[in-house]
Design an enzyme around this catalytic site. Sequence first.
Site, PDB file in Angstrom:
ATOM      1  N   CYS A 111       0.942  -0.993  -0.137  1.00  0.00           N
ATOM      2  CA  CYS A 111      -0.116   0.101  -0.117  1.00  0.00           C
ATOM      3  C   CYS A 111       0.482   1.621   0.437  1.00  0.00           C
ATOM      4  O   CYS A 111       0.429   2.404  -0.942  1.00  0.00           O
ATOM      5  CB  CYS A 111      -0.851  -0.298   1.356  1.00  0.00           C
ATOM      6  SG  CYS A 111      -2.286   1.446   1.378  1.00  0.00           S
ATOM      7  N   CYS A 207      -6.188  -3.960   7.510  1.00  0.00           N
ATOM      8  CA  CYS A 207      -7.208  -2.328   7.002  1.00  0.00           C
ATOM      9  C   CYS A 207      -8.180  -3.542   6.468  1.00  0.00           C
ATOM     10  O   CYS A 207      -9.481  -3.460   6.980  1.00  0.00           O
ATOM     11  CB  CYS A 207      -7.110  -1.557   6.820  1.00  0.00           C
ATOM     12  SG  CYS A 207      -6.358  -1.514   4.814  1.00  0.00           S
TER      13      CYS A 207
END
Length: 382
Positions: A111, A207
């Site tokens: 990410c 997440c």
Amino acid sequence: MTHDAALQPQPGDRVLVAMSGGVDSSVAAALLVESGCDVVGVTMKLHGDGADVPDRPCCSLDATSDARRVCETLGIPHYVSHIVDHFGHYVLADFVQEYARGRTPIPCVRCNTFTKFRDLLDKADAIDARWLATGHYARMGRVDDHAVMRRGLDPAKDQSYFLWGVDRSVLDRLVLPIGGQTKAETREIARRFGLRTAEKRESQDICFVPDGDHVRVIAEHLGADAPALQPGPLRLTNGEVVGEHQGFARYTIGQRKGLPGGFSEPMFVVEIVPSERAVVIGPREALLGRGLEARALNWLVARTPAVGATVQVQVRNRAKPSPATLVRLDQTGLELALDEPIQAIAPGQSLVVYDGDIVLGGGVIERGLHTSPTRRLPILAA
């Protein structure tokens, strides 16, 4: 080699701050506001809104709302950036594919490398922001007039391990306001500013896997009949089959939980063989790697280490740095010989290379080596 203080934004400079809705990014923004900068907050929407998990501390509607309200408290504008497609392609798809290959990925590294910082740069350019800032526990500095990244001052919170993949051009614009303090100090600053995130708990899970069930995510994308989720042999390092597992994607190198008992010593996962759907287990000694290979390298320094150089390496977050010798470095990757063996070197995890507290760069671990590769060093380097 000369060491200079890090370049910092000056009063009036525009700074784009990534706002996750947590206390760390909130305080990063607050400190920049206090220093007189022209601060703009942005929250990146990476995937689903997480409405079914209301207490999730990041990547949810609640987190976005918290970031917005912090910005209101600080008197700065707040925007939301939608990068769901990029996140799905570079992070979520890679996560599934790596587990399907018997590897253990780190989605936070992907990410940072392929979505967050690229998007931050684009947004910073769009609003004429000279600087971009995050709430990571790492520090910026300069060596020989080049920007470098350093470990966070607090070893218990250092997050430099997750940042090795960012483009080196980012460093000249990156501000890390909280890297020189502890978490307790960060919370105290948040209380001083009256920020609603001051007591917010930390996120521990991936997440997009808030319940910790990564197998569910793999099944959703590949189907429950995917080879990685099908039964296969559980065998010893000598080839003896001692049981059956329910899918190799449920295992990672070094794992002990979920393995059969009855052995004279504790057993661990030491290898995953996707082509045979096999999970290999063995004693702790079989976990020891004396070298490793890594690929997909990214260097954060102008001058990369030479073959024969001694560096410090880290193969897991929170692992103790280990001295190593660089044996091979070419277009395909690198090979390191470890001064002392390291347990559970897992393919797919990150290798991060340090010189003291400076992050030299890193790569993705391809495999651990059970014999030392130092014999391959050139004679002069050895």
